[in-house]
Design a protein around this motif. Structure first.
Motif, PDB file in Angstrom:
ATOM      1  N   ARG A   7       3.329  -3.351   7.025  1.00 44.75           N
ATOM      2  CA  ARG A   7       2.137  -3.869   6.369  1.00 44.75           C
ATOM      3  C   ARG A   7       1.793  -3.073   5.101  1.00 44.75           C
ATOM      4  NH1 ARG A   7      -1.534  -8.151   5.730  1.00 44.75           N
ATOM      5  NH2 ARG A   7      -3.451  -7.217   4.965  1.00 44.75           N
ATOM      6  N   ARG A   8       1.822  -1.768   5.179  1.00 46.52           N
ATOM      7  CA  ARG A   8       1.467  -0.944   4.014  1.00 46.52           C
ATOM      8  C   ARG A   8       2.431  -1.210   2.859  1.00 46.52           C
ATOM      9  NH1 ARG A   8      -2.108   3.094   3.823  1.00 46.52           N
ATOM     10  NH2 ARG A   8      -1.955   4.637   2.147  1.00 46.52           N
ATOM     11  N   GLU A   9       3.723  -1.328   3.184  1.00 51.75           N
ATOM     12  CA  GLU A   9       4.719  -1.654   2.147  1.00 51.75           C
ATOM     13  C   GLU A   9       4.423  -3.018   1.532  1.00 51.75           C
ATOM     14  OE1 GLU A   9       9.437  -2.925   1.912  1.00 51.75           O
ATOM     15  OE2 GLU A   9       8.579  -2.196   3.801  1.00 51.75           O
ATOM     16  N   MET A  10       4.040  -3.975   2.380  1.00 47.79           N
ATOM     17  CA  MET A  10       3.745  -5.321   1.890  1.00 47.79           C
ATOM     18  C   MET A  10       2.559  -5.322   0.923  1.00 47.79           C
ATOM     19  SD  MET A  10       4.142  -7.432   5.475  1.00 47.79           S
ATOM     20  CE  MET A  10       5.728  -7.741   6.247  1.00 47.79           C
ATOM     21  N   VAL A  11       1.506  -4.568   1.266  1.00 46.69           N
ATOM     22  CA  VAL A  11       0.320  -4.520   0.408  1.00 46.69           C
ATOM     23  C   VAL A  11       0.670  -3.903  -0.944  1.00 46.69           C
ATOM     24  CG1 VAL A  11      -1.989  -3.552   0.146  1.00 46.69           C
ATOM     25  CG2 VAL A  11      -1.261  -4.434   2.371  1.00 46.69           C
ATOM     26  N   ARG A  12       1.400  -2.796  -0.936  1.00 41.51           N
ATOM     27  CA  ARG A  12       1.778  -2.158  -2.200  1.00 41.51           C
ATOM     28  C   ARG A  12       2.620  -3.104  -3.051  1.00 41.51           C
ATOM     29  NH1 ARG A  12       0.540   3.086  -2.488  1.00 41.51           N
ATOM     30  NH2 ARG A  12       0.116   4.255  -0.554  1.00 41.51           N
ATOM     31  N   TRP A  13       3.561  -3.803  -2.388  1.00 38.43           N
ATOM     32  CA  TRP A  13       4.411  -4.729  -3.143  1.00 38.43           C
ATOM     33  C   TRP A  13       3.584  -5.857  -3.750  1.00 38.43           C
ATOM     34  CZ3 TRP A  13       5.184  -9.928  -2.805  1.00 38.43           C
ATOM     35  CH2 TRP A  13       6.210 -10.447  -3.595  1.00 38.43           C
ATOM     36  N   LEU A  14       2.608  -6.376  -2.994  1.00 39.36           N
ATOM     37  CA  LEU A  14       1.797  -7.484  -3.503  1.00 39.36           C
ATOM     38  C   LEU A  14       1.040  -7.065  -4.758  1.00 39.36           C
ATOM     39  CD1 LEU A  14       0.819 -10.421  -2.911  1.00 39.36           C
ATOM     40  CD2 LEU A  14      -1.202  -9.365  -1.901  1.00 39.36           C
ATOM     41  N   VAL A  15       0.494  -5.854  -4.764  1.00 43.25           N
ATOM     42  CA  VAL A  15      -0.219  -5.373  -5.955  1.00 43.25           C
ATOM     43  C   VAL A  15       0.741  -5.273  -7.136  1.00 43.25           C
ATOM     44  CG1 VAL A  15      -1.546  -3.468  -6.925  1.00 43.25           C
ATOM     45  CG2 VAL A  15      -1.913  -4.152  -4.544  1.00 43.25           C
ATOM     46  N   THR A  16       1.965  -4.806  -6.872  1.00 47.64           N
ATOM     47  CA  THR A  16       2.970  -4.725  -7.938  1.00 47.64           C
ATOM     48  C   THR A  16       3.287  -6.103  -8.484  1.00 47.64           C
ATOM     49  OG1 THR A  16       3.952  -2.777  -6.873  1.00 47.64           O
ATOM     50  CG2 THR A  16       5.310  -3.953  -8.488  1.00 47.64           C
ATOM     51  N   CYS A  17       3.461  -7.064  -7.574  1.00 49.18           N
ATOM     52  CA  CYS A  17       3.771  -8.439  -7.977  1.00 49.18           C
ATOM     53  C   CYS A  17       2.621  -9.033  -8.792  1.00 49.18           C
ATOM     54  CB  CYS A  17       4.053  -9.288  -6.749  1.00 49.18           C
ATOM     55  SG  CYS A  17       4.522 -10.992  -7.114  1.00 49.18           S
ATOM     56  N   ALA A  18       1.388  -8.834  -8.304  1.00 47.44           N
ATOM     57  CA  ALA A  18       0.221  -9.349  -9.028  1.00 47.44           C
ATOM     58  C   ALA A  18       0.107  -8.706 -10.404  1.00 47.44           C
ATOM     59  CB  ALA A  18      -1.040  -9.097  -8.201  1.00 47.44           C
ATOM     60  N   THR A  19       0.473  -7.443 -10.519  1.00 42.65           N
ATOM     61  CA  THR A  19       0.447  -6.763 -11.811  1.00 42.65           C
ATOM     62  C   THR A  19       1.415  -7.422 -12.784  1.00 42.65           C
ATOM     63  OG1 THR A  19      -0.087  -4.689 -10.678  1.00 42.65           O
ATOM     64  CG2 THR A  19       0.723  -4.531 -12.941  1.00 42.65           C
ATOM     65  N   GLU A  20       2.611  -7.803 -12.276  1.00 41.64           N
ATOM     66  CA  GLU A  20       3.600  -8.469 -13.127  1.00 41.64           C
ATOM     67  C   GLU A  20       3.106  -9.844 -13.555  1.00 41.64           C
ATOM     68  OE1 GLU A  20       6.470  -7.460 -14.451  1.00 41.64           O
ATOM     69  OE2 GLU A  20       6.118  -5.452 -13.646  1.00 41.64           O
ATOM     70  N   VAL A  21       2.377 -10.524 -12.685  1.00 36.62           N
ATOM     71  CA  VAL A  21       1.873 -11.861 -13.026  1.00 36.62           C
ATOM     72  C   VAL A  21       0.791 -11.759 -14.096  1.00 36.62           C
ATOM     73  CG1 VAL A  21       0.667 -13.887 -12.136  1.00 36.62           C
ATOM     74  CG2 VAL A  21       2.477 -12.819 -10.777  1.00 36.62           C
TER      75      VAL A  21
END
Length: 1134
Positions: free
Chosen positions: A833-847
């Motif tokens: 879960r923690r990895e997923m949350v960090r990745w989502l923020v990274t993805c949203a940053t790219e968007v």
């Protein structure tokens, strides 16, 4: 080959009733060269003169007749005729020698280059090397017996050895071998190979004699006596005892030897009753198989067993009767494996590789009992043996550890009253059940015989369009039978060396399946509206063809793809299958020119038929089989078939077939695994659809996506079954959160579903419409958060490749998948879960910034308050994110405002875990910071622990808010409770810090916190430590307004320190009594030191000395029973 030095016993007794020795007096008793006059075996002579009638006749007789029958048939056989029969009786082909001397099939071809060091060690290759290096010598053929010596050259570790080799043969087969090398193996040794090949390749160099009995018949009495005496003289140490024994028995009138007419001759050939088969050392076969099985899969034993199975298939292809004999020996050892009983007792399953060996065993028996030229007595013998094995308790089941309800093998072809009805009620099908059922199959059907016997069997005037019609609309023959059974016939024909016949039957089956497919499509189209309206889904075939024990689709594919090799290799030397003894009209004895094109339409190829059948079988809607092994086998078989398809280079004609089958799959209804509605427990099509998608994509993208999107579904994981599902109601169980218990390979299936989705996402890059469609399909059909997360990561990687600009559409798809993962895992435990949350923020940053703002505004549907503050908002507010987004000032302000709003919302929802993060995030905004602080104060009275409050208090002091820190510290003290023995409690440092903080603020603050300390802390050492710290310096050395106070120390006789002193003394007294209740001698010294510290505290009071003396006296009186301890107390304190 277990080769023994002893000569084999003579097979029959030889004599000539009424023989007149005078008629041969004076005839030459010597020998002649094998080649005779102007002839050479196999036409190896240099001249092209035609073969003599004598040689032609002798060769045929030598192949088919035992020599005893020749002798019985003719009263007198001329010596030249005998010589030619004896000459032609030795094997003429090296192929059989190779088969019996190495595991490698076609050993000469595979090892011709001699580059493989393993092959050079094979007996066949070593035998060739010995022959070509001139190591064979003293070759002599006496009748049906060949002998010679083979010299094994010296090596660095072994001296030169000479091996004596003897070979007996009959009707072109070696029937026994002996060699002095002592080597024990299943196959012939290199020395036997060398001598055999010497006789085959150089027959003109071998001196040939008639059987020794013929030579003895030519001798007079004096010659016979001289012969025997010389023989005894030369070998007196070996044969003298035997010679004397035989002489005594012959001279005795009543001896057993005189009751028998004639005498044995080991060189006289076979008797009428002898079985004509190649020599096979049964004992060595059993020992080797037993050894391989005992190794339990180690040391390549599984590979060796597979090589033995391959050897059986090679024998069957050569139509060698030893194939069934060898398989019987192997099966007996498999059935005797002690692990079978152990596994059954323990309830464990056998290993996958071992299970596959059993499958191959069953498949081989199926081939053997379907031998088209087997005799009824042979089949009856096999059936008895199979039933015997089948009845053993430990006999493995066909589908692993589960029984099934599959139809009887012969259900579509009733063949006589002797069907095995007793098997219908058997609860479990074993690996031998299908072979037992196949014993009831026959080849006498006239239509079947016509199919396999001729390429020209057609009927263009046939217009019967019923379901069981014998010809299709083109007039080409069809064969209606249970498809796996029909394909088992094809495999049997191939296995027994009838490739042309196998091809003809395979094409008839193809014609049948094509017509069946067309009729199914027409039938579904007629009732489509009715079925779809009712939502009825049913399974049309519970027994799928892919993963089936008989592998029907694999058999058709192999038969059709190997066809070109068959035609190329066929030189017309072998006739067609002769079923004349079955009473049918299909009699072919002479080879005929083949016209393979008659079996195909214009422009069609056998490869195209193979591909079409593979696609048809893979796309069949079929029920998931029961049991772990059956399901794993299905997956493995599907992947193997697709792997074979991937080796085919697609051309325009094959693409047309792909298109045709894809349309049927989409429109085939209940007959297709990709129909509009499928049975809930149908085998998913993900793996197959991925192959179809990648194959069709360059040629017809629209059709490729239709296939891929249709295959994405996984009905078994839906929460409820479709209404009206009529099949197998006993298995209709709602899935609810638990996975379907019968689907053991569900994780593999879901991973394949994920692979299909990833493939479509990759292909759709740059196409917004297709990406949206694929995204919807993923969100609808994939139920595993881990797989959706993987897809999100895959899409992100593809969208942000280094060599191109980011694909914003694919990035949005990645973000959407990530958001779905967040929603799915919000209320469940997930270690990633923690990895997923960090990745989502990274993805949203790219968007982009709007994506970050969006996830922060809707955080409560995506994250826990802790995740939202500690990961999301913190990352968004970091300098690296600001730099990455290239934000302007107002954008930064808006983003920061959203982060602060999120932080305050999280602090209100979960102040225990989020308050500190909220304060940190709100530091730069006074109003927000005050709001966060107030939230902490409101929550302090109820929900927050002393640890959390102390942490926030220290933070406040660090940020320059000592009074707020003091306030929070006092709130924390109200939640704390330290008992007398918790002198190592982690909160002690916080208590000391709080007291120091209060002391630094002033007397009033110290006076306020001391009552809280006294109430919360019962540990004497902690209280004494606080007391000393408070007496060392003056309270409020630096006041809030930085004005220094008078510097006067606080008195211990007045509040608030007097209260603290009394509490400390009281704590020491209570702790002392508590420790003395359960004290042991080993703790006496420690206890004395404790009393010493207590005395120091007592002495801080003005009457402390008196109090401590009274305290010690009380201890002596109360605990006077602890004499040793009290003695130590007196020594230290008086």
């Amino acid at each position: 080959m277990a080769e023994r030095v002893q000569q084999p016993p003579a097979k029959r007794l030889c004599c000539r009733p009424g023989y007149n020795p005078a008629c041969r007096q004076g005839q030459r008793a010597g020998g002649a060269l094998c080649g005779g006059q102007g002839t050479a075996q196999g036409g190896s002579g240099k001249t092209q003169s035609p073969e003599s009638l004598l040689d032609i006749a002798a060769r045929k007789v030598a192949e088919k007749w035992p020599f005893q029958r020749v002798e019985e048939r003719f009263e007198r056989i001329p010596e030249p005729v005998q010589r030619r029969i004896v000459y032609w009786s030795f094997p003429r082909s090296e192929r059989e020698i190779c088969m019996y001397s190495s595991f490698n099939t076609g050993g000469e071809e595979s090892g011709a280059a001699g580059e493989n060091s393993d092959e050079t060690r094979l007996p066949f290759r070593r035998g060739i090397a010995l022959l070509e290096s001139g190591c064979v010598d003293n070759v002599l053929q006496v009748g049906f017996h060949l002998s010679g010596t083979v010299t094994e050259p010296a090596t660095a570790s072994e001296p030169e050895t000479v091996c004596s080799v003897a070979i007996s043969f009959d009707r072109c087969k070696i029937t026994s071998v002996t060699c002095g090398c002592g080597n024990k193996d299943i196959f012939y040794c290199a020395h036997v190979v060398a001598l055999s090949l010497y006789r085959i390749r150089q027959p003109d160099r071998v001196k040939l004699h008639l059987p020794i009995s013929e030579t003895l018949f030519q001798m007079s009495r004096d010659q016979l006596q001289k012969f025997v005496q010389y023989l005894i003289t030369v070998h007196h140490t070996q044969v003298l005892p035997t010679a004397q024994k035989l002489a005594d028995e012959i001279l005795s009138q009543n001896s057993e030897i005189n009751q028998v007419h004639g005498a044995p001759d080991p060189t006289a050939g076979a008797s009428v009753d002898d079985e004509n088969c190649w020599h096979l050392d049964e004992e060595q076969v059993q020992e080797q198989v037993k050894l391989f099985l005992s190794q339990g899969g180690y040391h390549g034993s599984g590979k060796q067993l597979n090589l033995l199975f391959a050897k059986v298939r090679e024998m069957l292809k050569m139509r060698d009767s030893n194939g069934a004999r060898m398989l019987t020996l192997i099966t007996e050892q498999f059935m005797a494996d002690p692990r079978l009983s152990l596994w059954r007792q323990q309830g464990t399953i056998m290993t996958d590789k071992y299970r596959q060996l059993w499958d191959e065993l069953g498949a081989l028996w199926m081939c053997i009992v379907l031998n088209p030229h087997s005799k009824p007595e042979q089949k009856a013998c096999w059936l008895r043996q199979l039933k015997k094995w089948n009845s053993v308790d430990v006999c493995p089941w066909e589908d692993g550890n589960h029984g099934n309800e599959l139809p009887n093998l012969t259900n579509s072809l009733p063949q006589g009253p002797h069907a095995n009805q007793d098997l219908a009620n058997r609860p479990h099908r074993t690996v031998f059940t299908r072979a037992i059922e196949a014993c009831d199959l026959h080849w006498q059907d006239s239509h079947l015989q016509h199919i396999i016997s001729s390429d020209l069997y057609t009927n263009y005037c046939y217009h019967d369009d019923t379901e069981s019609s014998l010809f299709d609309s083109r007039g080409w023959p069809m064969w209606h039978e249970h498809v796996p059974t029909a394909c088992a016939r094809v495999d049997a024909l191939r296995s027994h060396g009838y490739p042309r016949e196998a091809l003809r039957l395979a094409i008839a089956i193809v014609n049948t399946l094509r017509r069946q497919q067309q009729r199914q499509l027409e039938l579904f189209r007629q009732h489509k509206k009715e079925l779809l309206h009712k939502g009825v889904t049913s399974i049309t075939n519970t027994e799928g063809w892919v993963g089936h024990p008989l592998d029907p689709i694999g058999t058709l594919f192999s038969t059709l793809t190997e066809t070109e090799t068959v035609w190329a290799a066929d030189d017309g030397s072998s006739g067609f299958l002769d079923l004349s003894d079955s009473g049918g009209p299909a009699k072919c004895s002479d080879p005929q020119p083949c016209q393979p094109a008659r079996l195909l339409e214009d422009g069609e190829s056998y490869l195209a038929l193979a591909v079409e059948m593979a696609l048809l079988g893979l796309g069949q809607q079929r029920s998931m089989p029961d049991g772990l092994y059956a399901q794993e086998k299905l997956c493995r078989n599907e992947e193997q078939l697709i792997s074979r398809l991937q080796e085919v280079e697609l051309n325009d004609s094959l693409i047309k077939i792909f298109r045709k089958q894809a349309v049927f799959l989409l429109e085939g209804g209940p007959y297709s695994g990709l129909g509009e509605t499928v049975y809930r427990e149908s085998v998913p099509m993900h793996t197959f659809a991925k192959y179809l998608f990648t194959s069709l994509l360059p040629h017809d993208a629209e059709l490729a996506y239709k296939i891929g999107l249709r295959a994405m579904r996984l009905p078994v994981l839906e929460s409820t079954a479709p209404t009206g599902d009529l099949s197998r109601p006993h298995n209709m169980v709602s899935v609810v959160p638990n996975r379907y218990p019968r689907w053991f390979t569900l994780s593999h299936i879901e991973s394949q579903q994920c692979e299909l989705a990833s493939t479509m996402l990759t292909a759709a890059k740059g196409d917004g419409r297709r990406l949206e469609t694929v995204l919807e399909s993923i969100q609808k059909n994939i139920h595993s958060s881990s797989h959706i997360f993987k897809l999100a990561q895959d899409a992100f990687k593809i969208a942000t490749l280094m060599d191109s600009l980011p694909d914003i559409t694919l990035l949005k798809v990645s973000l959407e998948l990530g958001l779905q993962v967040m929603r799915m895992t919000l209320s469940t435990l997930n270690w990633r879960r923690r990895e997923m949350v960090r990745w989502l923020v990274t993805c949203a940053t790219e968007v982009g910034v709007y994506a970050l703002d969006s996830i922060m505004q809707g955080w409560f549907t995506l994250f826990t308050p802790t995740e939202a503050t500690s990961i999301v908002a913190t990352t968004v507010m970091s300098s690296s994110t600001i730099v990455r987004l290239h934000l302007e000032c107002h954008q930064q302000d808006n983003l920061a405002s959203s982060a602060r709003t999120l932080a305050l919302q999280c602090a209100m929802k979960d102040p225990q875990n989020c308050a500190l993060s909220a304060l940190t995030l709100c530091e730069k905004d006074h109003i927000a910071f005050e709001t966060a602080y107030q939230i902490v104060l409101d929550a302090a009275a109820t929900g927050m622990s002393y640890t959390q409050l102390f942490t926030i208090a220290r933070y406040m002091e660090h940020r320059g808010y000592p009074l707020r820190a003091y306030k929070l510290a006092t709130l924390a003290m109200t939640h704390l409770n330290l008992s007398y023995n918790q002198d190592t409690h982690p909160a002690i440092n916080d208590v000391l810090w709080a007291c120091v903080l209060s002391h630094s603020l002033g007397k009033n603050e110290l006076a306020s916190i001391i009552p809280l300390v006294v109430k919360s802390v019962k540990c004497a050492t902690v209280l004494s430590d606080i007391l000393r710290r408070c007496t060392l310096t003056t309270p409020g050395v630096v006041t809030l307004h930085s004005r220094r106070n008078s510097g006067k120390l606080m008195s211990l006789d007045k509040a608030p320190l007097r209260q603290l002193l009394d509490a400390t003394i009281g704590a020491y007294i209570n702790t002392t009594h508590s420790r003395l209740t359960h004290i042991s001698p080993r703790h006496y010294s420690e206890f004395i030191e404790f009393l010493s510290k207590a005395r120091e505290t007592f002495l801080m009071a003005h009457d402390g000395h008196i109090q401590f003396t009274q305290f010690i006296d009380n201890l002596k009186q109360i605990y006077k029973g602890k004499k040793k301890l009290m003695m130590l107390v007196r020594e230290r304190f008086g």
